[in-house]
Scaffold this motif. Structure first.
Motif, short mmCIF file in Angstrom:
data_model
loop_
_atom_site.label_atom_id
_atom_site.label_comp_id
_atom_site.label_asym_id
_atom_site.label_seq_id
_atom_site.Cartn_x
_atom_site.Cartn_y
_atom_site.Cartn_z
N TYR A 110 -81.32 -61.17 -98.06
CA TYR A 110 -81.56 -61.87 -99.32
C TYR A 110 -80.74 -61.30 -100.49
O TYR A 110 -80.56 -61.96 -101.50
N HIS A 111 -80.23 -60.06 -100.35
CA HIS A 111 -79.52 -59.40 -101.44
C HIS A 111 -78.06 -59.15 -101.08
O HIS A 111 -77.73 -58.79 -99.95
N ALA A 112 -77.16 -59.32 -102.09
CA ALA A 112 -75.75 -59.01 -101.89
C ALA A 112 -75.17 -58.40 -103.15
O ALA A 112 -75.57 -58.75 -104.27
N LEU B 259 -67.91 -49.17 -87.69
CA LEU B 259 -67.41 -48.98 -89.05
C LEU B 259 -68.39 -48.11 -89.84
O LEU B 259 -69.60 -48.36 -89.81
N ILE B 260 -67.87 -47.10 -90.52
CA ILE B 260 -68.68 -46.27 -91.40
C ILE B 260 -68.13 -46.41 -92.81
O ILE B 260 -66.93 -46.25 -93.05
N SER B 261 -69.02 -46.77 -93.76
CA SER B 261 -68.64 -46.98 -95.15
C SER B 261 -69.23 -45.85 -95.98
O SER B 261 -70.45 -45.71 -96.09
N LEU B 262 -68.37 -45.04 -96.58
CA LEU B 262 -68.80 -43.88 -97.35
C LEU B 262 -68.68 -44.16 -98.85
O LEU B 262 -67.93 -45.02 -99.28
N GLY B 263 -69.44 -43.38 -99.64
CA GLY B 263 -69.35 -43.52 -101.09
C GLY B 263 -70.23 -44.61 -101.66
O GLY B 263 -71.31 -44.89 -101.14
N CYS B 264 -69.73 -45.29 -102.68
CA CYS B 264 -70.53 -46.21 -103.47
C CYS B 264 -70.62 -47.59 -102.84
O CYS B 264 -69.99 -47.89 -101.83
N ASN B 265 -71.41 -48.45 -103.49
CA ASN B 265 -71.58 -49.82 -103.00
C ASN B 265 -70.36 -50.68 -103.27
O ASN B 265 -70.24 -51.76 -102.68
N LYS B 266 -69.46 -50.24 -104.12
CA LYS B 266 -68.19 -50.95 -104.26
C LYS B 266 -67.40 -50.82 -102.96
O LYS B 266 -66.75 -51.77 -102.51
N ASN B 267 -67.46 -49.64 -102.34
CA ASN B 267 -66.85 -49.46 -101.03
C ASN B 267 -67.52 -50.32 -99.98
O ASN B 267 -66.88 -50.84 -99.06
N LEU B 268 -68.85 -50.47 -100.10
CA LEU B 268 -69.58 -51.29 -99.15
C LEU B 268 -69.09 -52.73 -99.17
O LEU B 268 -68.93 -53.36 -98.11
N VAL B 269 -68.83 -53.26 -100.36
CA VAL B 269 -68.30 -54.63 -100.46
C VAL B 269 -66.96 -54.73 -99.72
O VAL B 269 -66.72 -55.69 -98.98
N SER C 211 -65.99 -52.91 -97.26
CA SER C 211 -66.28 -52.82 -95.82
C SER C 211 -66.78 -54.17 -95.29
O SER C 211 -66.44 -54.58 -94.18
N GLU C 212 -67.57 -54.86 -96.10
CA GLU C 212 -68.09 -56.17 -95.68
C GLU C 212 -66.97 -57.20 -95.60
O GLU C 212 -67.02 -58.11 -94.77
N VAL C 213 -65.97 -57.06 -96.47
CA VAL C 213 -64.79 -57.94 -96.38
C VAL C 213 -64.06 -57.68 -95.07
O VAL C 213 -63.64 -58.61 -94.37
N MET C 214 -63.90 -56.40 -94.71
CA MET C 214 -63.24 -56.07 -93.44
C MET C 214 -64.03 -56.61 -92.25
O MET C 214 -63.45 -57.14 -91.30
N LEU C 215 -65.34 -56.51 -92.30
CA LEU C 215 -66.17 -57.06 -91.22
C LEU C 215 -65.97 -58.57 -91.12
O LEU C 215 -65.99 -59.13 -90.02
N GLY C 216 -65.80 -59.23 -92.27
CA GLY C 216 -65.54 -60.67 -92.26
C GLY C 216 -64.22 -61.00 -91.59
O GLY C 216 -64.09 -62.04 -90.94
N ARG C 217 -63.22 -60.12 -91.73
CA ARG C 217 -61.91 -60.34 -91.10
C ARG C 217 -61.93 -59.98 -89.62
O ARG C 217 -61.01 -60.35 -88.88
N LEU C 218 -62.94 -59.26 -89.21
CA LEU C 218 -63.01 -58.78 -87.81
C LEU C 218 -64.21 -59.36 -87.07
O LEU C 218 -64.86 -58.70 -86.28
#
Length: 437
Positions: A137-139, A6-16, A18-25
């Motif tokens: 430690y950070h999210a 998985l590649i997440s581009l752009g801002c950290n809102k996109n990163l969140v 992407s992390e939701v998708m990783l949680g589903r997968l």
């Protein structure tokens, strides 16, 4: 176990997202090797032209490098904004297309090998479990989606829609769950964070959010990103300053300071209000100020640009991000008389000197000071250094402190320490850890 890239581009809102998708997968093994992945996902950015080009380039590169029989999935802002065009132009390279409303069902779409219907403009997170990346430690915590602002240069509302705030109960539940997993430092993000809960009629919803976060045991530190001048009140700024949990970190993109340009940009607030906010932020103890500006917006005269330069030189920002204006369809500024690219590039070069000077001034002011830092682990700069994040800085975007000595043994990643800044190595402060915080 099937492998996922998985590649997440752009801002950290996109990163969140992407992390939701990783949680589903979670049934996939995450890999950094494109050629071994069974499923590849590109979470795209579609904000400005350079981001769109980066997203398309990433899609085409993955398509050419992936193994036969793998599944290439494209989702995110660019996909939502240009769904019809991308599905037509990339049907030979991409196997599955999904939009901004599909992050929580990405596993279902992959299992069925079917495209999304793009009916839902955005995904508003509730109780989805995320796989946090890059830190123990950070999210980042996303507090809303969409935007009600009407900036002349911005197309985000056209594909993300109106402001939709997450419930305070959902945000609190997510933080408590993450604290239970060991996370203690949080950055709150949105397109316009300071408008949180305005869609429910609340004038200053961040005040209630700050109270709620302060009441959650285990939260050591927090900060709010992307404050919007017209929706940020002095009351909110003072609330942050008085908070025992929220650090005095102020990230407020002003975009410009010329009254004329602020009106042309449809920023919705006068220069006087912006100055009051910034002066209050700057006066706070140990405050850290980040801003962003746009160079070459339609209507920007030489006098407007000079006024911006003079302001940025005189006001002591810690970080300044300067962007060349990007002409985006479906925006008010698209049909305005454009500033030539030659002039924009010339102005950008001048302003980049100012941003570099501001950064150097901020970093040099740290020398000799003892600050609190979270230890990240070995630095990518060199195996001789540990990487640390100052408590007052946000993760990734503000840089790192390099630790070359410690007066205590057995350092732990994610733990908070006192560190004394001794010198600078380029743009990296060098520090010695003196004790546990």
């Amino acid at each position: 176990m099937a492998k996922l890239y998985l590649i997440s581009l752009g801002c950290n809102k996109n990163l969140v997202d992407s992390e939701v998708m990783l949680g589903r997968l979670k049934n996939y093994e995450i890999t950094d090797d494109v050629s071994s992945a069974d499923v590849l996902i590109v979470n795209t950015c579609g904000f400005i032209e350079s981001a769109k080009e980066e997203s398309i380039r990433a899609i085409l590169e993955l398509s050419s490098e992936r193994k036969k029989g793998s599944l290439l999935v494209v989702t995110g802002c660019l996909m939502q904004r240009y769904a019809d065009e991308l599905m037509r132009e990339l049907k030979g390279e991409v196997d599955l297309f999904a939009g901004l409303g599909d992050f929580a069902k990405i596993d279902e779409l992959i299992a069925k090998r079917e495209n999304a219907d793009f009916k839902n403009a955005v995904f508003l997170q509730e109780q989805e479990s995320r796989v946090i990346t890059g830190s123990n430690y950070h999210a980042y915590i996303k507090i809303s989606e969409g935007c009600n602002q009407k900036c002349a240069f911005c197309a985000i509302p056209t594909f993300k829609g109106k402001l939709q705030s997450r419930s305070l109960s959902a945000i609190s539940a997510e933080i408590k769950e993450l604290v239970g997993r060991g996370y203690k430092d949080f950055s709150f993000i949105a397109q316009d964070s300071s408008s949180y809960m305005k869609d429910s009629g609340e004038r200053d919803g961040l005040l209630a959010l700050i109270d709620a976060v302060e009441g959650i045991a285990g939260v050591r530190s927090a900060r709010i990103l992307y404050l919007y001048p017209s929706s940020t009140s002095l009351e909110l700024v003072r609330k942050i300053i008085a908070s025992p949990v929220f650090v005095n970190y102020f990230d407020m993109p002003i975009q410009h300071i010329s009254e004329s340009l602020l009106n042309t940009m449809r920023r919705g607030t006068p220069k006087e209000h912006i100055l009051k906010l910034l002066e209050t932020m700057r006066a706070a103890p140990d405050s850290f100020l980040r801003t962003g500006v746009i160079v070459g917006h339609p209507g920007e005269s030489e006098a407007d640009f000079n006024e911006l330069c003079e302001f940025l030189e005189s006001f002591s920002f810690d970080r300044i991000s300067a962007f060349a204006y990007s002409r985006e369809e479906d925006t008010l500024a698209y049909d305005m008389e454009q500033v030539s690219k030659k002039i924009i590039n010339s102005r950008l070069k001048k302003i980049e000197k100012i941003t570099t000077k501001a950064l150097n001034t901020s970093l040099n002011a740290m020398i000799g000071k003892e600050i609190l830092v979270y230890l990240n682990g070995k630095s990518d700069e060199s195996e001789l250094f540990y990487s640390a994040k100052p408590l007052a800085w946000d993760r990734d975007i503000d840089g790192e402190v390099l630790i070359n000595e410690s007066e205590i043994e057995k350092l732990e990643n994610g733990k908070l320490y006192c560190a004394k800044i001794t010198e600078l190595a380029g743009l990296n402060p060098i520090a010695t850890i003196t004790k546990e915080a």
